[in-house]
Design a protein around this motif. Structure first.
Motif, PDB file in Angstrom:
ATOM      1  N   VAL A   5      -2.408 -13.955  -2.174  1.00  0.00           N
ATOM      2  CA  VAL A   5      -1.492 -13.263  -2.689  1.00  0.00           C
ATOM      3  C   VAL A   5      -1.066 -12.079  -2.198  1.00  0.00           C
ATOM      4  O   VAL A   5      -1.966 -11.201  -1.759  1.00  0.00           O
ATOM      5  CB  VAL A   5      -1.952 -12.813  -4.170  1.00  0.00           C
ATOM      6  CG1 VAL A   5      -0.836 -12.085  -4.950  1.00  0.00           C
ATOM      7  CG2 VAL A   5      -2.324 -14.068  -5.149  1.00  0.00           C
ATOM      8  N   GLU A   6       0.224 -11.977  -1.668  1.00  0.00           N
ATOM      9  CA  GLU A   6       0.673 -10.962  -0.937  1.00  0.00           C
ATOM     10  C   GLU A   6       1.186  -9.719  -1.782  1.00  0.00           C
ATOM     11  O   GLU A   6       1.576  -9.989  -2.987  1.00  0.00           O
ATOM     12  CB  GLU A   6       1.914 -11.323   0.039  1.00  0.00           C
ATOM     13  CG  GLU A   6       1.647 -12.406   0.853  1.00  0.00           C
ATOM     14  CD  GLU A   6       2.073 -13.780   0.597  1.00  0.00           C
ATOM     15  OE1 GLU A   6       2.378 -14.691   1.332  1.00  0.00           O
ATOM     16  OE2 GLU A   6       2.110 -13.842  -0.724  1.00  0.00           O
ATOM     17  N   SER A   7       0.876  -8.483  -1.252  1.00  0.00           N
ATOM     18  CA  SER A   7       1.528  -7.325  -1.991  1.00  0.00           C
ATOM     19  C   SER A   7       2.118  -6.348  -1.177  1.00  0.00           C
ATOM     20  O   SER A   7       1.381  -6.328   0.112  1.00  0.00           O
ATOM     21  CB  SER A   7       0.484  -6.769  -3.089  1.00  0.00           C
ATOM     22  OG  SER A   7      -0.615  -6.292  -2.332  1.00  0.00           O
ATOM     23  N   GLY A   8       2.622  -5.218  -1.667  1.00  0.00           N
ATOM     24  CA  GLY A   8       2.990  -4.105  -0.945  1.00  0.00           C
ATOM     25  C   GLY A   8       4.383  -3.972  -0.254  1.00  0.00           C
ATOM     26  O   GLY A   8       4.814  -3.052   0.395  1.00  0.00           O
ATOM     27  N   GLY A   9       5.260  -5.238  -0.567  1.00  0.00           N
ATOM     28  CA  GLY A   9       6.446  -5.110   0.113  1.00  0.00           C
ATOM     29  C   GLY A   9       7.471  -4.046  -0.848  1.00  0.00           C
ATOM     30  O   GLY A   9       7.030  -3.449  -1.779  1.00  0.00           O
ATOM     31  N   GLY A  10       8.466  -3.850  -0.290  1.00  0.00           N
ATOM     32  CA  GLY A  10       9.514  -2.912  -0.945  1.00  0.00           C
ATOM     33  C   GLY A  10      10.650  -2.422  -0.250  1.00  0.00           C
ATOM     34  O   GLY A  10      10.766  -3.341   0.809  1.00  0.00           O
ATOM     35  N   LEU A  11      11.526  -1.536  -0.580  1.00  0.00           N
ATOM     36  CA  LEU A  11      12.795  -1.202   0.034  1.00  0.00           C
ATOM     37  C   LEU A  11      12.361   0.290   0.497  1.00  0.00           C
ATOM     38  O   LEU A  11      11.925   1.117   0.104  1.00  0.00           O
ATOM     39  CB  LEU A  11      13.866  -0.840  -0.984  1.00  0.00           C
ATOM     40  CG  LEU A  11      14.861  -0.177  -0.420  1.00  0.00           C
ATOM     41  CD1 LEU A  11      15.762  -1.057   0.634  1.00  0.00           C
ATOM     42  CD2 LEU A  11      15.855   0.017  -1.705  1.00  0.00           C
ATOM     43  N   VAL A  12      12.485   0.517   2.034  1.00  0.00           N
ATOM     44  CA  VAL A  12      12.130   1.728   2.616  1.00  0.00           C
ATOM     45  C   VAL A  12      13.361   1.939   3.732  1.00  0.00           C
ATOM     46  O   VAL A  12      14.290   0.912   3.868  1.00  0.00           O
ATOM     47  CB  VAL A  12      10.937   1.457   3.451  1.00  0.00           C
ATOM     48  CG1 VAL A  12       9.728   1.468   2.606  1.00  0.00           C
ATOM     49  CG2 VAL A  12      10.908   0.477   4.231  1.00  0.00           C
ATOM     50  N   GLN A  13      13.349   3.156   4.054  1.00  0.00           N
ATOM     51  CA  GLN A  13      14.251   3.409   5.157  1.00  0.00           C
ATOM     52  C   GLN A  13      14.127   3.336   6.566  1.00  0.00           C
ATOM     53  O   GLN A  13      12.846   3.298   6.566  1.00  0.00           O
ATOM     54  CB  GLN A  13      14.683   5.095   4.881  1.00  0.00           C
ATOM     55  CG  GLN A  13      15.377   5.378   3.463  1.00  0.00           C
ATOM     56  CD  GLN A  13      15.960   6.837   3.426  1.00  0.00           C
ATOM     57  OE1 GLN A  13      15.617   7.614   4.328  1.00  0.00           O
ATOM     58  NE2 GLN A  13      16.877   7.141   2.363  1.00  0.00           N
ATOM     59  N   PRO A  14      14.831   3.180   7.399  1.00  0.00           N
ATOM     60  CA  PRO A  14      14.572   3.127   8.704  1.00  0.00           C
ATOM     61  C   PRO A  14      13.574   4.232   9.153  1.00  0.00           C
ATOM     62  O   PRO A  14      13.634   5.435   8.980  1.00  0.00           O
ATOM     63  CB  PRO A  14      15.575   2.999   9.416  1.00  0.00           C
ATOM     64  CG  PRO A  14      16.726   2.792   8.640  1.00  0.00           C
ATOM     65  CD  PRO A  14      16.334   2.986   7.435  1.00  0.00           C
ATOM     66  N   GLY A  15      12.327   3.904  10.024  1.00  0.00           N
ATOM     67  CA  GLY A  15      11.367   4.858  10.686  1.00  0.00           C
ATOM     68  C   GLY A  15      10.285   5.112   9.576  1.00  0.00           C
ATOM     69  O   GLY A  15       9.319   5.628   9.879  1.00  0.00           O
ATOM     70  N   GLU A  16      10.195   4.618   8.487  1.00  0.00           N
ATOM     71  CA  GLU A  16       9.310   4.708   7.516  1.00  0.00           C
ATOM     72  C   GLU A  16       8.228   3.626   7.588  1.00  0.00           C
ATOM     73  O   GLU A  16       8.178   2.743   8.484  1.00  0.00           O
ATOM     74  CB  GLU A  16       9.670   4.682   5.913  1.00  0.00           C
ATOM     75  CG  GLU A  16      10.708   5.896   5.654  1.00  0.00           C
ATOM     76  CD  GLU A  16      11.034   5.990   4.099  1.00  0.00           C
ATOM     77  OE1 GLU A  16      11.413   7.218   3.517  1.00  0.00           O
ATOM     78  OE2 GLU A  16      11.199   4.875   3.648  1.00  0.00           O
ATOM     79  N   SER A  17       6.990   3.627   6.889  1.00  0.00           N
ATOM     80  CA  SER A  17       6.083   2.675   6.949  1.00  0.00           C
ATOM     81  C   SER A  17       5.721   2.034   5.703  1.00  0.00           C
ATOM     82  O   SER A  17       6.071   2.701   4.513  1.00  0.00           O
ATOM     83  CB  SER A  17       4.907   3.631   7.321  1.00  0.00           C
ATOM     84  OG  SER A  17       5.002   4.250   8.584  1.00  0.00           O
ATOM     85  N   LEU A  18       5.061   1.015   5.904  1.00  0.00           N
ATOM     86  CA  LEU A  18       4.586   0.085   4.639  1.00  0.00           C
ATOM     87  C   LEU A  18       3.324  -0.605   5.203  1.00  0.00           C
ATOM     88  O   LEU A  18       3.116  -0.802   6.183  1.00  0.00           O
ATOM     89  CB  LEU A  18       5.546  -0.891   4.064  1.00  0.00           C
ATOM     90  CG  LEU A  18       6.891  -0.492   3.219  1.00  0.00           C
ATOM     91  CD1 LEU A  18       7.600  -2.087   3.126  1.00  0.00           C
ATOM     92  CD2 LEU A  18       6.266  -0.165   1.950  1.00  0.00           C
ATOM     93  N   ARG A  19       2.451  -0.795   3.990  1.00  0.00           N
ATOM     94  CA  ARG A  19       1.252  -1.671   4.080  1.00  0.00           C
ATOM     95  C   ARG A  19       1.341  -2.946   3.318  1.00  0.00           C
ATOM     96  O   ARG A  19       1.334  -2.721   2.136  1.00  0.00           O
ATOM     97  CB  ARG A  19      -0.135  -0.895   3.829  1.00  0.00           C
ATOM     98  CG  ARG A  19      -1.257  -1.562   4.068  1.00  0.00           C
ATOM     99  CD  ARG A  19      -2.622  -0.842   3.855  1.00  0.00           C
ATOM    100  NE  ARG A  19      -3.435  -0.873   5.105  1.00  0.00           N
ATOM    101  CZ  ARG A  19      -4.688  -0.944   5.119  1.00  0.00           C
ATOM    102  NH1 ARG A  19      -5.509  -0.529   3.872  1.00  0.00           N
ATOM    103  NH2 ARG A  19      -5.409  -1.111   5.989  1.00  0.00           N
ATOM    104  N   LEU A  20       1.341  -3.887   3.833  1.00  0.00           N
ATOM    105  CA  LEU A  20       1.148  -5.242   3.394  1.00  0.00           C
ATOM    106  C   LEU A  20      -0.340  -5.667   3.283  1.00  0.00           C
ATOM    107  O   LEU A  20      -1.075  -5.351   3.977  1.00  0.00           O
ATOM    108  CB  LEU A  20       2.039  -6.332   4.024  1.00  0.00           C
ATOM    109  CG  LEU A  20       3.300  -6.059   4.088  1.00  0.00           C
ATOM    110  CD1 LEU A  20       4.049  -7.466   4.639  1.00  0.00           C
ATOM    111  CD2 LEU A  20       4.078  -5.590   2.938  1.00  0.00           C
ATOM    112  N   SER A  21      -0.560  -6.222   1.926  1.00  0.00           N
ATOM    113  CA  SER A  21      -1.982  -6.613   1.839  1.00  0.00           C
ATOM    114  C   SER A  21      -2.004  -8.317   1.297  1.00  0.00           C
ATOM    115  O   SER A  21      -0.862  -8.617   0.586  1.00  0.00           O
ATOM    116  CB  SER A  21      -2.753  -6.056   0.727  1.00  0.00           C
ATOM    117  OG  SER A  21      -2.643  -4.629   0.885  1.00  0.00           O
TER     118      SER A  21
END
Length: 115
Positions: A5-21
């Protein structure tokens, strides 16, 4: 029953960060090579990163920006994504593979990078 089960996605602006699990259950996590793949609209699914206990491997397009890690105690694999670009926009899938049992896939999480 094996579940990823993946989580952590979303909408971000260029240059930003995300962490997927990717939380897993029903498998002996320690014995699996874990990976992240992605599929952009109109394109084939491609490898992003792989991890075993002994090595990591990255697609050239994400080297230096993405980091894959795993917590065997939590049966979870992570993907830290920094300096995100619009071309990173895709559905990101978690994959578990071992030679005896084959591979399993999660359902994916959407990552959109847009200003």
């Amino acid at each position: 029953q094996v579940q990823l089960v993946e989580s952590g996605g979303g909408l971000v602006q260029p240059g930003e960060s995300l962490r997927l699990s990717c939380a897993t259950s029903g498998l002996s996590f320690n014995f699996y090579r874990m990976g992240w793949y992605r599929q952009a609209p109109g394109k084939e699914r491609e490898l992003v990163a792989l991890i075993t206990s002994g090595y990591t491997r990255y697609a050239d397009s994400v080297k230096g920006r993405f980091t894959i890690s795993r917590d065997d105690a939590k049966s979870t694999v992570y993907l830290d994504m920094n300096s995100l670009k619009p071309e990173d926009t895709a559905v990101y899938y978690c994959n578990a593979y071992s030679l005896p049992t084959g591979e399993f896939w999660g359902r994916g999480t959407q990552v959109t990078v847009s200003s």
